[in-house]
Design a protein around this motif. Structure first.
Motif, PDB file in Angstrom:
ATOM      1  N   ARG A  46      53.065 -26.205 -11.090  1.00 52.36           N
ATOM      2  CA  ARG A  46      52.593 -27.465 -11.682  1.00 52.36           C
ATOM      3  C   ARG A  46      51.890 -28.338 -10.663  1.00 52.36           C
ATOM      4  N   GLY A  47      51.344 -27.677  -9.620  1.00 50.62           N
ATOM      5  CA  GLY A  47      50.615 -28.387  -8.576  1.00 50.62           C
ATOM      6  C   GLY A  47      49.366 -27.613  -8.216  1.00 50.62           C
ATOM      7  N   SER A  48      49.346 -27.031  -7.034  1.00 55.46           N
ATOM      8  CA  SER A  48      48.175 -26.289  -6.566  1.00 55.46           C
ATOM      9  C   SER A  48      47.943 -25.002  -7.337  1.00 55.46           C
ATOM     10  N   ASN A  49      49.002 -24.434  -7.911  1.00 59.63           N
ATOM     11  CA  ASN A  49      48.884 -23.244  -8.742  1.00 59.63           C
ATOM     12  C   ASN A  49      49.399 -23.603 -10.134  1.00 59.63           C
ATOM     13  N   PHE A  50      48.461 -23.858 -11.031  1.00 59.51           N
ATOM     14  CA  PHE A  50      48.804 -24.447 -12.321  1.00 59.51           C
ATOM     15  C   PHE A  50      48.563 -23.459 -13.445  1.00 59.51           C
ATOM     16  N   VAL A  61      44.611 -20.653 -15.921  1.00 59.99           N
ATOM     17  CA  VAL A  61      45.135 -20.833 -14.570  1.00 59.99           C
ATOM     18  C   VAL A  61      44.150 -21.672 -13.776  1.00 59.99           C
ATOM     19  N   ILE A  62      44.657 -22.666 -13.055  1.00 60.79           N
ATOM     20  CA  ILE A  62      43.827 -23.481 -12.168  1.00 60.79           C
ATOM     21  C   ILE A  62      44.419 -23.340 -10.778  1.00 60.79           C
ATOM     22  N   HIS A  63      43.642 -22.754  -9.876  1.00 60.50           N
ATOM     23  CA  HIS A  63      44.165 -22.334  -8.577  1.00 60.50           C
ATOM     24  C   HIS A  63      43.539 -23.126  -7.427  1.00 60.50           C
ATOM     25  N   LYS A  64      44.328 -23.985  -6.817  1.00 62.34           N
ATOM     26  CA  LYS A  64      43.982 -24.698  -5.579  1.00 62.34           C
ATOM     27  C   LYS A  64      42.645 -25.430  -5.623  1.00 62.34           C
ATOM     28  N   GLY A  65      42.287 -25.928  -6.793  1.00 61.10           N
ATOM     29  CA  GLY A  65      41.070 -26.715  -6.912  1.00 61.10           C
ATOM     30  C   GLY A  65      39.793 -25.925  -6.738  1.00 61.10           C
ATOM     31  N   CYS A  66      39.894 -24.592  -6.802  1.00 57.49           N
ATOM     32  CA  CYS A  66      38.718 -23.752  -6.533  1.00 57.49           C
ATOM     33  C   CYS A  66      38.406 -22.750  -7.637  1.00 57.49           C
ATOM     34  N   GLU A  67      39.390 -22.434  -8.478  1.00 52.74           N
ATOM     35  CA  GLU A  67      39.186 -21.375  -9.457  1.00 52.74           C
ATOM     36  C   GLU A  67      39.880 -21.713 -10.773  1.00 52.74           C
ATOM     37  N   VAL A  68      39.180 -21.435 -11.870  1.00 51.83           N
ATOM     38  CA  VAL A  68      39.743 -21.568 -13.209  1.00 51.83           C
ATOM     39  C   VAL A  68      39.621 -20.216 -13.901  1.00 51.83           C
ATOM     40  N   ILE A  69      40.744 -19.706 -14.386  1.00 52.83           N
ATOM     41  CA  ILE A  69      40.752 -18.462 -15.162  1.00 52.83           C
ATOM     42  C   ILE A  69      41.127 -18.829 -16.591  1.00 52.83           C
ATOM     43  N   VAL A  70      40.250 -18.502 -17.530  1.00 56.25           N
ATOM     44  CA  VAL A  70      40.450 -18.855 -18.934  1.00 56.25           C
ATOM     45  C   VAL A  70      40.775 -17.594 -19.722  1.00 56.25           C
TER      46      VAL A  70
END
Length: 300
Positions: A46-50, A61-70
């Motif tokens: 619920r932070g850098s790895n969401f 998935v939203i990973h470290k402000g650099c990647e979004v996996i839909v």
């Protein structure tokens, strides 16, 4: 992938994002389709790895402000998916990158960012669009990321589009029938405007007007403790990004913003016909800003 520019980021996306300005360069963020189950070696916190779940849409998935996996369900409308990526998903990503993300619309007045903050339906977009109609450039609509470095808050521009109710579009002199809904089941319309009316460069944040509803139009000073409460109340992604470090960082950012930006309470009665008067009221308040205790009221 196409490459776009938004929020001071270069975004490469497998999902077409026609709302954004196309760009070039090495991406800061990648948006791609994939299966959440294929993501291994990551502990979601619920932070850098969401890891998020949107009912009826899918997981992401939203990973470290650099990647979004839909990871979408079959048959999801593309316009709805774009709206979610550009809204709640990017809010989480921007928060991961250390920005304070506010529920606010923002315009450029004399090369300074002036924001209108409030809840859904409080008139943020409509008020910013009224300024745009009067010749002011726009920075953000609804999602306003603020970077605070060395005591200098800076607003990062979003993209040239408002999401407006049909009656607001008509009151501003535009033809609502020529505009499309933001998504299939949305009552709001997507009003895209030329780049010439969009401020693409980050600007220093000068003032935040906290919107309220009342029986008359009035702008008053807001005490620091009240400004802090309003910032916490109107921060995007606060209820999603709950990892301890991010919560503590959020409170620090709100404190810094209160120290370095002036706040006003902007009370308005619901009257779309008064929008030109509201623009003048803000202009007069900004011109009078040397007196922090000035109260500006209209006779409407």
């Amino acid at each position: 992938m196409k490459v776009y520019q938004a929020y001071n980021l270069c975004i490469a996306s497998e999902l077409l994002l026609p709302e954004l300005i196309e760009s070039q360069g090495n991406p800061d963020v990648i948006v791609r389709f994939g299966k959440v189950g294929d993501v291994t070696g990551v502990e979601f916190d619920r932070g850098s790895n969401f890891l998020g779940d949107l009912p009826g849409v899918g997981k992401f998935v939203i990973h470290k402000g650099c990647e979004v996996i839909v990871d979408t369900l079959p048959g999801v409308e593309e316009a709805l998916l774009r709206n979610l990526v550009l809204g709640p998903i990017l809010c989480v990503l921007l928060r991961q990158r250390g920005l304070l993300v506010l529920h606010a619309s923002c315009v450029d007045i004399n090369n300074k960012a002036v924001a209108f903050m409030g809840g859904s339906g409080w008139g943020k977009s409509t008020l910013a669009a009224a300024f745009h109609t009067q010749g002011y450039d726009t920075l953000t609509d609804d999602v306003m990321p603020v970077e605070i470095a060395a005591g200098c808050p800076t607003v990062f521009p979003a993209y040239p589009q408002f999401k407006l109710w049909p009656e607001a579009v008509a009151s501003l002199g535009h033809n609502s029938e020529s505009l499309s809904p933001v998504s299939q089941n949305s009552f709001k319309l997507a009003y895209k405007f030329p780049r010439s009316g969009f401020q693409q460069n980050p600007l220093p944040l000068h003032r935040i007007y906290v919107l309220s509803k009342g029986t008359n139009h009035e702008i008053t000073s807001l005490q620091p403790q009240d400004a802090f409460i309003e910032l916490v109340r109107h921060t995007r992604a606060m209820m999603a990004v709950t990892e301890t470090e991010f919560v503590a960082s959020h409170l620090r950012l709100c404190t810094e913003l209160v120290k370095n930006v002036s706040f006003r309470r902007f009370t308005r009665k619901p009257a779309l016909a008064d929008l030109p008067e509201l623009v003048k009221l803000v202009e007069h308040d900004l011109a009078d800003s040397a007196d922090t205790f000035t109260t500006v009221s209209s006779s409407l």
